[in-house]
Each structure stands twice: as structure tokens, then as C-alpha cells.
Motif scaffolding. Structure first.
Motif, mmCIF file in Angstrom:
data_model
loop_
_atom_site.group_PDB
_atom_site.id
_atom_site.type_symbol
_atom_site.label_atom_id
_atom_site.label_comp_id
_atom_site.label_asym_id
_atom_site.label_seq_id
_atom_site.Cartn_x
_atom_site.Cartn_y
_atom_site.Cartn_z
ATOM 1 N N PRO A 85 3.450 -2.911 9.722
ATOM 2 C CA PRO A 85 3.928 -2.900 8.330
ATOM 3 C C PRO A 85 5.343 -3.443 8.216
ATOM 4 O O PRO A 85 6.144 -3.378 9.152
ATOM 5 C CB PRO A 85 3.867 -1.422 7.954
ATOM 6 C CG PRO A 85 4.039 -0.697 9.267
ATOM 7 C CD PRO A 85 3.376 -1.556 10.310
ATOM 8 N N THR A 100 8.716 -3.874 5.250
ATOM 9 C CA THR A 100 9.337 -3.567 3.963
ATOM 10 C C THR A 100 10.116 -4.798 3.512
ATOM 11 O O THR A 100 10.934 -5.337 4.271
ATOM 12 C CB THR A 100 10.273 -2.351 4.075
ATOM 13 O OG1 THR A 100 9.517 -1.231 4.546
ATOM 14 C CG2 THR A 100 10.886 -2.022 2.733
ATOM 15 N N ARG A 110 12.492 -6.784 0.616
ATOM 16 C CA ARG A 110 13.416 -6.699 -0.505
ATOM 17 C C ARG A 110 13.794 -8.115 -0.926
ATOM 18 O O ARG A 110 14.390 -8.857 -0.140
ATOM 19 C CB ARG A 110 14.653 -5.881 -0.136
ATOM 20 C CG ARG A 110 14.364 -4.406 0.111
ATOM 21 C CD ARG A 110 15.604 -3.654 0.564
ATOM 22 N NE ARG A 110 16.079 -4.151 1.852
ATOM 23 C CZ ARG A 110 15.590 -3.759 3.032
ATOM 24 N NH1 ARG A 110 14.600 -2.876 3.076
ATOM 25 N NH2 ARG A 110 16.069 -4.251 4.154
ATOM 26 N N ASP A 144 11.311 -2.388 -3.675
ATOM 27 C CA ASP A 144 10.851 -2.602 -2.309
ATOM 28 C C ASP A 144 9.363 -2.939 -2.328
ATOM 29 O O ASP A 144 8.541 -2.174 -2.843
ATOM 30 C CB ASP A 144 11.084 -1.353 -1.459
ATOM 31 C CG ASP A 144 12.558 -1.140 -1.152
ATOM 32 O OD1 ASP A 144 13.345 -2.077 -1.413
ATOM 33 O OD2 ASP A 144 12.912 -0.058 -0.677
ATOM 34 N N HIS A 172 5.885 -4.238 -0.026
ATOM 35 C CA HIS A 172 5.320 -3.971 1.292
ATOM 36 C C HIS A 172 4.489 -5.170 1.747
ATOM 37 O O HIS A 172 3.956 -5.932 0.927
ATOM 38 C CB HIS A 172 4.453 -2.708 1.255
ATOM 39 C CG HIS A 172 5.204 -1.473 0.843
ATOM 40 N ND1 HIS A 172 6.053 -0.812 1.702
ATOM 41 C CD2 HIS A 172 5.257 -0.805 -0.335
ATOM 42 C CE1 HIS A 172 6.584 0.227 1.082
ATOM 43 N NE2 HIS A 172 6.120 0.255 -0.166
ATOM 44 N N VAL A 192 13.854 -8.489 5.096
ATOM 45 C CA VAL A 192 12.615 -7.862 5.546
ATOM 46 C C VAL A 192 12.888 -7.010 6.775
ATOM 47 O O VAL A 192 13.702 -7.372 7.637
ATOM 48 C CB VAL A 192 11.539 -8.931 5.850
ATOM 49 C CG1 VAL A 192 12.029 -9.910 6.907
ATOM 50 C CG2 VAL A 192 10.243 -8.289 6.279
ATOM 51 N N ASP A 193 12.228 -5.838 6.816
ATOM 52 C CA ASP A 193 12.284 -4.944 7.973
ATOM 53 C C ASP A 193 10.855 -4.712 8.456
ATOM 54 O O ASP A 193 9.972 -4.377 7.659
ATOM 55 C CB ASP A 193 12.911 -3.599 7.598
ATOM 56 C CG ASP A 193 14.383 -3.741 7.249
ATOM 57 O OD1 ASP A 193 15.041 -4.603 7.850
ATOM 58 O OD2 ASP A 193 14.851 -3.000 6.366
ATOM 59 N N ASP A 235 8.394 -2.550 10.990
ATOM 60 C CA ASP A 235 8.295 -1.291 11.739
ATOM 61 C C ASP A 235 7.444 -1.538 12.976
ATOM 62 O O ASP A 235 6.238 -1.774 12.880
ATOM 63 C CB ASP A 235 7.654 -0.218 10.855
ATOM 64 C CG ASP A 235 7.708 1.164 11.509
ATOM 65 O OD1 ASP A 235 8.036 1.246 12.704
ATOM 66 O OD2 ASP A 235 7.397 2.160 10.811
#
Length: 374
Positions: free
Chosen positions: A282, A284, A286, A294, A296, A353-354, A356
Motif C-alpha cells: 500500500p 499513501t 499526497r 490523502d 491511497h 508518496v509513502d 508501507d
């Protein structure tokens, strides 16, 4: 004058009470210690597995609209930034020359079909001629046999004087004529039979010419249809440069169709960040155009090489002035967003973007164990 300590009822001195400021500082220290511990725990369990970058942009697989045939633009059927559907007409070229070529091709097809019909008629007529020649040959054979029989019958009579020599000579001449007629009819039959193969070859040639004419007609039909340029994908019109009266050739760029409904994200992560990234993790997202929202997404795929590998002028590292630079790997991320949100998602927008990577913790532990054993 010396200070005196407060005394209790028994007359003994007591320590001064702690000030409120000192108590607040101690409480703040405890809270800070707890917060730091909580942050440390969260970083150890979550934060160290979050890989982020601001070198990310929205992209879409745009389609460049270009004609397949040359000609003058007769009509532009869409405007700037217009939404179009699959198969919708975009540009119409002047089709008069292609229509004329199509009519000529259709006329050629009709002529070739007429050649086939004529050849088949000639073949049928030749079959009848063969039958006639065969009948004539049969008659000539019968005449020859009769003439030869007459000669054999009268030759003994001429020897005995019962018939004149002139009569026998006439019969012999008639027999020779019958033989010649029979030979001529046999030759005529052979010529007629051989003519059948010639006519059949002509018919096959006419069929081949018909196939070539049909192919030319199909090409003319395609050229005529291609004068109407249609959209092969759904999206919005962008970079429209075509104008009425402009002469275009095959491959001339007319406009671009951007599938804004299928926008995706390309994030350029450092090579030190992708060790635990896997497809399906996944993310996140922005977007600068949507502050405070936010989104996904999911990691879709990884580029087969770093950005420098696909550069127009890749760096030549096998030199004496080499300087190591952290490379970046493009990562494609699918965006999960509703139709209203996608209306503002445009290719080229900047994104943070992050990703996980916690799902790959077991992999990281196995790698550490392997390296430890090594």
C-alpha cells in the motif's frame, strides 16, 4: 540578620515546599519521555518501513493522433480540452481523390469479373467445338474405312476385267482423300482439346487479376475510411495543433488524447529505498493540487532499470572522474480514487508518496540472517 526556618509545633525546622513551576517541569519531562518512547516504538515497528519521496508525478498513457493518409484538413470535429469517447471522429480530411480511386478500383473489379465470365463462356464454347470436332473425326474415320473397303472390293474385279482400272483409281483417290480428311479432323480435335488448357489458364489469370483488383479496392476503401480520423481511446483532447486547410501527411501530429480516467503515479525512489518494496504494497499519496487530502494506492510494478539507463545521453562511469550518485528507480503506483477526484488528477502534477513496506519484514529478517551466516 540571619533567616530563620519555619518550625513545627515541636519546635523543629521543616524543608520549604516545592514550587509549582518545578512540578510542571517534572510533568513535562515525564510526558516528553513517554512521547519519545512511543515515537521510538512506532518508528521501530512502523516508521522505519515507510519509504517516501517527493520525486513523483502523475502520468497517463497518452495517444498521439496522426493520420494514415495525406491530404488537406477539411474539418476539425473537436475542440480544445474536449472529452471524447472511443471511436469518436476527430478530424476529417478531403476524401475526393480517395473516393475517385475507390470508384476506379471497383470498376477494375467489375472488368476482371467480366473477363472471368467471358473466359468461362469461351471455355463452354470450346467444349462444344471439341464435341463437333470429335463428331467430324468419327465421320471421317467411317468415310475412310468405307473408301478403303471399296478399294479392296474393286481391286480383284479390275484384275479379272469385271471393273475398269479407272474405277479402281477413282476409289483409291477417294480413299486417300478420306484418310487426309480423317487426319485433318484428328489434328483439329487435338488443337481444340489443347485450346481448353489455354482457356483454363486465361480464366485462372483472370481470377488472379480479380484478386489483385479486390485487394486494390480494399486498400482504396481503407484509404477513404482513413480520411476520417477517429479516437482509439477515451480521454480528453490536449495539444491540438491541427487547423482547417492544413496539409498533413501520414504521421503528422494533430493532437493528443489523454486518458485522464486512467492516470497513474510514477515515483522515483532512491536505490537505498527499494530493497523491501514489493508489488501490491500500500501507498499513501499526497497531491499538491489537493492539499489536506490523502489518497491511497498500490505498488504496481518496477522499472527494469534506473532512470540513468534510459536517459538520452547516459553517463559513462568508466572514466577517471567518476562521482557516485545515488540512483533512482521509477516505481509505478496505481491510484485508488473516485470519479470526482479523478477529474482533478492530471498528468504532470507533483506528488508526495509513502510506501508501507512492512509486508516485507520477514524478507528483511531472512536477508539479515543470510548475511549473518555469510
Amino acid at each position: 540578620m540571619s533567616a530563620t526556618l519555619p518550625v513545627n509545633d515541636a519546635g523543629a525546622a521543616t524543608p520549604a515546599r516545592r514550587s509549582p513551576a518545578r512540578r510542571l517541569l517534572m510533568a513535562a519531562g515525564v510526558i516528553a519521555l513517554v512521547a519519545a518512547a512511543a515515537y521510538g516504538v512506532r518508528w521501530w515497528t512502523v516508521g522505519r518501513f515507510i519509504q517516501g519521496t517527493d520525486d513523483a508525478y502523475l502520468q497517463a498513457d497518452s495517444m498521439t493522433v496522426a493520420p494514415k493518409v495525406s491530404g488537406y484538413v477539411a474539418e476539425v470535429l473537436v475542440g480544445d480540452n474536449q472529452t471524447v469517447a472511443v471511436g469518436q471522429p476527430l478530424v476529417r480530411l478531403d476524401s475526393r481523390q480517395y473516393t475517385a480511386a475507390l470508384e476506379q478500383s471497383n470498376a477494375t473489379v467489375a472488368a476482371r469479373r467480366a473477363d472471368i465470365l467471358r473466359g468461362e463462356a469461351e471455355l463452354a464454347q470450346q467444349q462444344a467445338s471439341i464435341g463437333q470436332a470429335r463428331a467430324q473425326l468419327d465421320g471421317a474415320v467411317s468415310n475412310e474405312a468405307h473408301a478403303l473397303a471399296q478399294v479392296k472390293r474393286y481391286e480383284p474385279l479390275a484384275v479379272t476385267g469385271a471393273e475398269t482400272d479407272e474405277r479402281v483409281a477413282d476409289l483409291r483417290n477417294t480413299a486417300r482423300q478420306a484418310s487426309a480428311t480423317r487426319a485433318a479432323d484428328a489434328a483439329a480435335l487435338q488443337v481444340a482439346e489443347r485450346q481448353v488448357a489455354n482457356l483454363q489458364a486465361q480464366i485462372q489469370q483472370a481470377h488472379a487479376q480479380l484478386d489483385a483488383s479486390l485487394a486494390a479496392a480494399d486498400q482504396s476503401k481503407l484509404d477513404t475510411d482513413d480520411t476520417l480520423v477517429r479516437s482509439t481511446i477515451a480521454g480528453r483532447v490536449g495539444d491540438r495543433t491541427v487547423r482547417v486547410g492544413q496539409y498533413v501527411q501520414p504521421g503528422t501530429r494533430l493532437m493528443t488524447i489523454v486518458p485522464v480516467q486512467d492516470v497513474y503515479l510514477t515515483a522515483n525512489f532512491k536505490e537505498t529505498q527499494i530493497g523491501l518494496m514489493r508489488v501490491g504494497q500500500p501507498a499513501t499519496i499526497r497531491i499538491d493540487a489537493l492539499p489536506g487530502a490523502d489518497l491511497h494506492g498500490t505498488v504496481d510494478s518496477f522499472s527494469p532499470g534506473t532512470g540513468s539507463q534510459f536517459a538520452l545521453l547516459p553517463a559513462q562511469n568508466a572514466t577517471g572522474n567518476f562521482t557516485k550518485i545515488v540512483q533512482r528507480v521509477p516505481v509505478k503506483i496505481r491510484i485508488a480514487a473516485g470519479p470526482e477526484t479523478r477529474k482533478v488528477l492530471l498528468p504532470g502534477l507533483s506528488v508526495n508518496v509513502d510506501v508501507d513496506t512492512r509486508s516485507a519484514r520477514d524478507t528483511a529478517q531472512r536477508i539479515e540472517r543470510e548475511n549473518g551466516r555469510g
